[in-house]
Write a protein that holds these residues in place. Structure first.
Motif, PDB file in Angstrom:
ATOM      1  N   ALA A  38       8.053   3.699   3.114  1.00 34.69           N
ATOM      2  CA  ALA A  38       6.914   3.822   4.022  1.00 34.69           C
ATOM      3  C   ALA A  38       5.683   4.321   3.268  1.00 34.69           C
ATOM      4  O   ALA A  38       4.562   3.834   3.492  1.00 34.69           O
ATOM      5  N   ALA A  39       5.854   5.269   2.344  1.00 33.43           N
ATOM      6  CA  ALA A  39       4.724   5.786   1.571  1.00 33.43           C
ATOM      7  C   ALA A  39       4.123   4.699   0.691  1.00 33.43           C
ATOM      8  O   ALA A  39       2.892   4.559   0.597  1.00 33.43           O
ATOM      9  N   VAL A  40       4.954   3.879   0.071  1.00 29.12           N
ATOM     10  CA  VAL A  40       4.456   2.783  -0.769  1.00 29.12           C
ATOM     11  C   VAL A  40       3.709   1.763   0.079  1.00 29.12           C
ATOM     12  O   VAL A  40       2.636   1.273  -0.298  1.00 29.12           O
ATOM     13  N   ALA A  41       4.230   1.423   1.248  1.00 26.10           N
ATOM     14  CA  ALA A  41       3.570   0.461   2.129  1.00 26.10           C
ATOM     15  C   ALA A  41       2.219   0.989   2.593  1.00 26.10           C
ATOM     16  O   ALA A  41       1.222   0.240   2.618  1.00 26.10           O
ATOM     17  N   ILE A  42       2.140   2.242   2.943  1.00 24.33           N
ATOM     18  CA  ILE A  42       0.865   2.830   3.377  1.00 24.33           C
ATOM     19  C   ILE A  42      -0.140   2.820   2.222  1.00 24.33           C
ATOM     20  O   ILE A  42      -1.309   2.500   2.410  1.00 24.33           O
ATOM     21  N   TYR A  43       0.317   3.141   1.019  1.00 25.23           N
ATOM     22  CA  TYR A  43      -0.559   3.127  -0.151  1.00 25.23           C
ATOM     23  C   TYR A  43      -1.130   1.730  -0.394  1.00 25.23           C
ATOM     24  O   TYR A  43      -2.325   1.560  -0.627  1.00 25.23           O
ATOM     25  N   LEU A  44      -0.281   0.705  -0.359  1.00 32.66           N
ATOM     26  CA  LEU A  44      -0.745  -0.663  -0.576  1.00 32.66           C
ATOM     27  C   LEU A  44      -1.712  -1.106   0.517  1.00 32.66           C
ATOM     28  O   LEU A  44      -2.702  -1.796   0.247  1.00 32.66           O
ATOM     29  N   LEU A  45      -1.455  -0.714   1.747  1.00 33.76           N
ATOM     30  CA  LEU A  45      -2.339  -1.066   2.860  1.00 33.76           C
ATOM     31  C   LEU A  45      -3.712  -0.424   2.677  1.00 33.76           C
ATOM     32  O   LEU A  45      -4.742  -1.076   2.876  1.00 33.76           O
ATOM     33  N   ILE A  46      -3.744   0.811   2.254  1.00 29.79           N
ATOM     34  CA  ILE A  46      -5.013   1.503   2.018  1.00 29.79           C
ATOM     35  C   ILE A  46      -5.779   0.829   0.881  1.00 29.79           C
ATOM     36  O   ILE A  46      -6.993   0.634   0.961  1.00 29.79           O
ATOM     37  N   GLN A  47      -5.083   0.427  -0.180  1.00 30.81           N
ATOM     38  CA  GLN A  47      -5.737  -0.255  -1.304  1.00 30.81           C
ATOM     39  C   GLN A  47      -6.361  -1.570  -0.856  1.00 30.81           C
ATOM     40  O   GLN A  47      -7.489  -1.904  -1.223  1.00 30.81           O
ATOM     41  N   LYS A  48      -5.640  -2.343  -0.054  1.00 32.47           N
ATOM     42  CA  LYS A  48      -6.146  -3.630   0.409  1.00 32.47           C
ATOM     43  C   LYS A  48      -7.365  -3.453   1.313  1.00 32.47           C
ATOM     44  O   LYS A  48      -8.355  -4.184   1.202  1.00 32.47           O
ATOM     45  N   ILE A  49      -7.319  -2.495   2.187  1.00 34.60           N
ATOM     46  CA  ILE A  49      -8.449  -2.240   3.093  1.00 34.60           C
ATOM     47  C   ILE A  49      -9.667  -1.787   2.299  1.00 34.60           C
ATOM     48  O   ILE A  49     -10.786  -2.237   2.549  1.00 34.60           O
ATOM     49  N   SER A  50      -9.466  -0.930   1.304  1.00 38.57           N
ATOM     50  CA  SER A  50     -10.610  -0.446   0.521  1.00 38.57           C
ATOM     51  C   SER A  50     -11.224  -1.577  -0.300  1.00 38.57           C
ATOM     52  O   SER A  50     -12.441  -1.634  -0.466  1.00 38.57           O
TER      53      SER A  50
END
Length: 182
Positions: A38-50
């Motif tokens: 879950a932490a890795v998925a949240i990190y990747l989602l934040i990177q894509k949004i930024s």
């Protein structure tokens, strides 16, 4: 000091401090991989949004260039069409050359069949004629490509009287059975 050595450690002062409390440790042991994923998925989602927010409206530079200079796009398309046409013409020329070679081969086969039939009608061996025709074709090809080298005369390795099955003339090599017993 002697009194300290004789005493057992008290339960209030543990010998090794616990790094992680028991409830957190049991939570990590039960759901550790799930929390990590879950932490890795949240990190990747934040990177894509930024990245999408940083790109903003100029995220598609190709579309802006096409709107500004349509004549460049037209020239590129014309050049592409011309290149395709050239490639198609080359392909058609290659196909014509291949068809011509196939026609020549078919004509040569037809001539050979006619020659075989005529030689058969005359009572000659058509197989012999076929071999002669093939030798002529091969000799024509070999003279045009390279000159064949004649092999020098080599003397035989053994004399004419040697026969391995007769047992004679073998020289010193002969088989003898081994001794039996001690």
């Amino acid at each position: 000091l002697a009194s300290r050595a004789g005493r057992a450690p008290s339960p209030a002062a543990p010998s090794h401090p616990r790094l992680v409390p028991v409830p957190v440790g049991s939570l990590l042991s039960s759901y550790g991989w799930d929390i990590l994923l879950a932490a890795v998925a949240i990190y990747l989602l934040i990177q894509k949004i930024s990245q999408s927010l940083a790109g903003g409206p100029s995220g598609q530079p190709g579309a802006a260039d096409a709107a500004v200079e349509p004549d460049v796009v037209v020239r590129r398309q014309e050049a592409l069409a011309a290149a395709r046409l050239r490639m198609q013409e080359e392909l058609n020329a290659q196909a014509e050359r291949y068809k011509e070679k196939q026609r020549q081969l078919e004509e040569e086969k037809r001539r050979q069949k006619i020659a075989m039939w005529e030689s058969m009608q005359e009572g000659k061996s058509y197989k012999g004629n076929l071999k002669l025709n093939q030798q002529e074709v091969e000799s024509g090809a070999s003279t045009s490509s390279a000159v064949s080298k004649s092999k020098p005369n080599k003397k035989p390795l053994r004399g004419g009287g040697y026969n391995p099955l007769s047992g004679e003339g073998g020289g010193t090599c002969s088989w003898r059975p081994g001794r039996r017993g001690p």
